[in-house]
Design a protein around this motif. Structure first.
Motif, short mmCIF file in Angstrom:
data_model
loop_
_atom_site.label_atom_id
_atom_site.label_comp_id
_atom_site.label_asym_id
_atom_site.label_seq_id
_atom_site.Cartn_x
_atom_site.Cartn_y
_atom_site.Cartn_z
N THR A 123 0.85 -1.20 0.00
CA THR A 123 0.00 0.00 0.00
C THR A 123 0.88 1.24 0.00
O THR A 123 0.65 2.19 -0.75
CB THR A 123 -0.90 0.01 1.25
OG1 THR A 123 -1.56 -1.25 1.32
CG2 THR A 123 -1.92 1.13 1.19
N SER A 130 1.57 6.61 -6.86
CA SER A 130 0.44 7.44 -7.26
C SER A 130 0.71 8.92 -6.96
O SER A 130 0.44 9.80 -7.78
CB SER A 130 -0.81 6.92 -6.54
OG SER A 130 -1.72 7.94 -6.31
N LYS A 163 -7.96 -3.68 -5.78
CA LYS A 163 -8.71 -2.82 -4.86
C LYS A 163 -7.87 -1.59 -4.49
O LYS A 163 -8.38 -0.47 -4.43
CB LYS A 163 -9.08 -3.59 -3.60
CG LYS A 163 -10.15 -4.64 -3.84
CD LYS A 163 -10.40 -5.45 -2.57
CE LYS A 163 -11.04 -6.80 -2.91
NZ LYS A 163 -10.72 -7.82 -1.90
N ILE A 164 -6.58 -1.82 -4.23
CA ILE A 164 -5.68 -0.69 -3.90
C ILE A 164 -5.56 0.24 -5.10
O ILE A 164 -5.60 1.46 -4.96
CB ILE A 164 -4.28 -1.22 -3.52
CG1 ILE A 164 -4.37 -2.09 -2.27
CG2 ILE A 164 -3.31 -0.07 -3.31
CD1 ILE A 164 -3.04 -2.66 -1.84
N VAL A 166 -7.59 0.87 -7.49
CA VAL A 166 -8.79 1.69 -7.68
C VAL A 166 -8.78 2.84 -6.67
O VAL A 166 -8.98 4.00 -7.02
CB VAL A 166 -10.07 0.83 -7.52
CG1 VAL A 166 -11.31 1.70 -7.41
CG2 VAL A 166 -10.19 -0.14 -8.69
N LYS A 167 -8.49 2.50 -5.44
CA LYS A 167 -8.48 3.49 -4.37
C LYS A 167 -7.46 4.60 -4.65
O LYS A 167 -7.69 5.76 -4.36
CB LYS A 167 -8.10 2.76 -3.08
CG LYS A 167 -8.59 3.40 -1.82
CD LYS A 167 -8.49 2.36 -0.70
CE LYS A 167 -8.46 2.97 0.68
NZ LYS A 167 -8.21 1.96 1.70
N LEU A 168 -6.34 4.24 -5.23
CA LEU A 168 -5.26 5.20 -5.45
C LEU A 168 -5.25 5.76 -6.88
O LEU A 168 -4.33 6.49 -7.25
CB LEU A 168 -3.90 4.55 -5.14
CG LEU A 168 -3.63 4.28 -3.67
CD1 LEU A 168 -2.39 3.41 -3.51
CD2 LEU A 168 -3.48 5.57 -2.91
N ASN A 169 -6.26 5.38 -7.65
CA ASN A 169 -6.33 5.93 -9.00
C ASN A 169 -5.13 5.54 -9.87
O ASN A 169 -4.64 6.34 -10.67
CB ASN A 169 -6.39 7.45 -8.91
CG ASN A 169 -7.57 7.96 -9.68
OD1 ASN A 169 -8.09 7.24 -10.54
ND2 ASN A 169 -7.99 9.17 -9.40
N THR A 356 -1.84 2.97 5.89
CA THR A 356 -3.28 2.68 5.88
C THR A 356 -4.06 3.64 4.99
O THR A 356 -5.24 3.43 4.74
CB THR A 356 -3.85 2.82 7.31
OG1 THR A 356 -3.65 4.18 7.73
CG2 THR A 356 -3.16 1.89 8.28
N LEU A 357 -3.39 4.70 4.54
CA LEU A 357 -3.97 5.76 3.70
C LEU A 357 -4.99 6.61 4.46
O LEU A 357 -5.70 7.41 3.86
CB LEU A 357 -4.62 5.19 2.42
CG LEU A 357 -3.74 4.29 1.56
CD1 LEU A 357 -4.50 3.87 0.30
CD2 LEU A 357 -2.45 5.00 1.20
N GLU A 358 -5.04 6.48 5.78
CA GLU A 358 -5.96 7.32 6.55
C GLU A 358 -5.35 8.69 6.82
O GLU A 358 -4.15 8.82 6.97
CB GLU A 358 -6.31 6.63 7.88
CG GLU A 358 -7.40 5.60 7.69
CD GLU A 358 -7.43 4.59 8.83
OE1 GLU A 358 -6.68 4.76 9.81
OE2 GLU A 358 -8.21 3.62 8.70
#
Lengths: 416, 301
Positions: A123, A130, A163-164, A166-169, A356-358
């Motif tokens: 991640t 990204s 899934k990652i 998509v989340k990170l474009n 965690t990208l939070e």
């Protein structure tokens, strides 16, 4: 033949150094005396074969600790392409080194250990890829030999990774099952992984298309140096020397000089003793304008049809690179293209937990921290959002007490 | 395959010109270190492309060990006359006469290590704040990690652990008084790139790069040019050989390779097929695995 620059992200445990070593070894890029040193070394794999990771270890401290601390550059070529590898360390305490290596990469190879699948570090590496806008991503699922070359394991990792992405474009991803240790799908297609119909890693690197932004409306030429011979025969010669960072310029293009805002027309483009009709992105040229206007180093010549933003209050993503933390009360220097001006980090909007990208609202910006800030510069910068035009959206922060580069900025938008 | 990207030689050339212009724009008193070797000859050619029809915004500096190949000095002087730029020479002999260094003794004596002192003296005497050099990252493992703008303290030392991050094409040349920056515009070139560029641009080279007949002796498995600077004894057998040199340094530490490459095309073929890296022919790197790293920390280029 062109050059592809790529970065490899992963840790020693993922077999990153072995992967690069294998790429060099199997593509015949290792010369006899280096090979001799390799064979003479007493570091061996468990099965007695030579440890290819040695090829990428550069500094003494690294050899002693068995880790990659800094970014090392490696060069090799095939009949199709020339390659520059930025070998950056993968551990979180070396995030700044990875950011450095990623800043110039056309492609990133992210390693995943097939036994472990997508982990926290995956991640983190993907987030950096990204953030730095590396156009192409290869997910090399390594150590396939340790999971019996299982297609099922490969597929489940692919599903998890998507899934990652998509989340990170991250739009452009290629998945390749490999074993760096055994050489499967690195240079040669693997016979052990017959279910995989795609290219080997090298084949993919040789053929992947990397485009350069040559849109004339994105034309940007930061002025580095004004050529003024001031001799009798070249009394009026005044050429603006610089490298086209994006887009392209032609003779007769209407241009604007920033920050002054003066407009003119390109009268001539020179490259030493030639006069190319067009200056493409990446070319170092000298341009002449029809009007005699005051231009010096730090100015930028742009196409009038597509001007960048001009602002001194800018929202940006920041990666902090110094052991001394960010001090919002201090005046720093910001270097953007050929311009260096004083600045302050006026506000920390948030930080990002890169595992965690939070979002994290702790304002304390320390080494390797990444987050979003607002900077105020002493003079306006002529920039494009980094996400739209990397070449004109990156900047560095310099601590004027130590002169060290302490931060990397990815400029986002004017918030004036 | 993409079509809108520059050819690799154009790309490397454009990058090097950009770096040279950054040096001109960022420093008060830069210099270009000229050894007479093909890499620094390439730098001079790139400087012509970066600054003509203007003058170079820096002089060329040659650190002369006094043990040069005659052909190198001849080439240097002809080139300076042709391009009309300023040359400053720092003599290792002066450092010896001033007692700053002591000439080595014995069979493997060389002035190669002494030139670091002369270089640092020349930098200090002239107040240079940036020195442009022709080092390449593909030459050696320690060089693979060096920045394009590499900051040195007043002792000329390189600290690999305190290197500045170098992002995009933004080079931070800010330094304190007494420090200076070594700048390497052809960091990303390989040996073969340099040769291909020399061929494309028709750049003249010193004759010792091409195959010729020369009296040689064999030392530590390598062919060395017999010269008054090499301490020889009765064990040394002088033989006439067909050789050329792949790098041009001090005569006492630059080994020749047996060669019949008389033209640049022959050389490019030879290198493309060769299985020995260029620094493999330098005795000064043979000492230990960490040899280069140690010498760089001490201020060697």
């Amino acid at each position: 033949m062109d050059i592809l620059k790529f970065i490899t992200a992963g840790s020693v445990d993922d077999g990153k150094s072995t992967l690069i070593g294998r790429l060099l070894y199997d593509s015949d890029a290792i010369l006899a005396d280096q090979l001799e040193a390799l064979h003479a070394s007493n570091r061996k794999n468990d099965d007695g074969t030579i440890d290819l990771a040695i090829l990428t270890d550069g500094l003494k401290a690294e050899r002693e600790q068995g880790i990659t601390i800094d970014v090392a550059y490696k060069y090799f070529e095939t009949d199709k392409r020339k390659f520059i590898i930025a070998d950056a360390p993968g551990h979180i305490q070396y995030t700044r080194n990875m950011v450095t290596g990623a800043s110039n990469a056309d492609l990133a190879i992210i390693l995943i250990d097939a036994r472990k699948g997508v982990v926290e570090q995956t991640t983190r590496h993907s987030f950096l890829v990204s953030l730095l806008q590396i156009p192409k991503v290869v997910i090399a699922i390594n150590k396939m030999d340790m999971v019996d070359y299982s297609e099922e394991i490969f597929n489940s990792i692919v599903t998890d990774y998507k899934k990652i992405a998509v989340k990170l474009n991250i739009a452009d991803v290629t998945f390749i099952p490999v074993s760096a240790l055994k050489g499967d799908n690195i240079v040669y297609s693997s016979t052990a992984i017959s279910w995989y119909k795609g290219d080997s890693l090298l084949h993919h690197l040789e053929n992947v298309e990397i485009n350069r932004d040559n849109l004339s409306t994105h034309a940007r030429l930061p002025v580095q140096w004004v050529v003024r011979p001031q001799t009798d025969e070249l009394h009026d010669y005044r050429g603006y020397a610089g490298r086209v960072s994006s887009g392209s310029f032609k003779v007769n293009d209407k241009v604007t000089v920033l920050p002054s805002g003066f407009t003119s027309t390109i009268s001539k483009i020179e490259l030493y003793d030639t006069q190319p009709a067009e200056a493409l992105a990446g070319m170092s040229v000298t341009v002449h304008l029809q009007d005699n206007i005051d231009i010096s180093r730090g100015d930028i010549i742009v196409n009038s049809a597509g001007e960048p933003q001009l602002s001194s209050v800018i929202e940006a993503d920041l990666c902090w690179m110094d052991t001394r933390g960010l001090d919002t009360s201090l005046t720093y220097l910001v270097q953007h293209n050929t311009k260096t001006v004083r600045c302050k980090i006026r506000e920390v909007l948030h930080k990002v937990n890169i595992n965690t990208l939070e979002k994290d609202f702790d304002e304390d910006f320390k080494l390797n921290d990444i987050g979003r800030v607002v900077i105020k510069t002493a003079e306006p910068l002529a920039f494009d959002p980094y996400q739209e035009n990397k070449a004109n959206g990156g900047a560095i922060i310099i601590d004027s007490r130590t002169n060290v580069t302490v931060g990397a900025l990815m400029l986002r938008q004017s918030v004036e | 395959m993409s079509t809108n990207r520059l050819d690799y030689l154009d790309e490397l050339e454009a990058e090097a010109i950009y770096i040279l212009r950054e040096v001109a724009g960022q420093f008060e008193k830069p210099a270009l270190l000229f050894s007479g070797g093909k890499d620094s000859i390439t730098l001079v050619h790139l400087a012509l492309k970066a600054f003509r029809p203007g003058k170079f915004p820096f002089p060329l500096v040659h650190i002369d060990t006094g043990h040069n190949f005659e052909e190198t000095i001849q080439y240097r002087d002809e080139m300076i006359a042709r391009i009309g730029e300023k040359l400053i020479v720092g003599h290792v002999q002066d450092s010896i006469d001033e007692g700053k260094v002591i000439e080595q003794k014995g069979k493997n004596a060389s002035r190669n290590a002494l030139q670091t002192v002369t270089l640092l003296d020349t930098i200090a005497k002239n107040g240079f704040d940036a020195c442009i050099g022709g080092a390449r990252r593909d030459e050696e493992k320690a060089r693979a990690k060096e920045r394009i703008f590499s900051v040195r303290d007043e002792f000329g030392q390189w600290d690999p652990k305190r290197q500045r991050p170098e992002l995009w094409n933004i080079y931070n040349g800010k330094i304190h008084k007494g420090e200076n920056v070594r700048v390497f515009p052809i960091s990303n070139w390989t040996e073969l790139d340099v040769w291909n560029y020399i061929r494309r641009e028709n750049i003249p080279l010193p004759t010792i790069y091409f195959a010729h007949q020369r009296d040689c002796i064999t030392r530590n498995g390598q062919l060395m040019a017999a010269s008054p600077f090499l301490n020889m004894d009765e064990d040394d057998v002088v033989e006439r050989r067909n050789v050329r040199f792949r790098t041009v340094g001090d005569m006492t530490c630059t080994a020749a390779v047996e060669s019949y490459a008389f033209e640049i095309d022959d050389i490019i073929n030879e290198i493309a097929e060769s299985k020995i890296s260029e620094r493999g022919a330098r005795m000064d790197d043979k000492v230990s695995e960490a040899a280069m790293e140690e010498r760089k920390k001490g201020g060697y280029f």
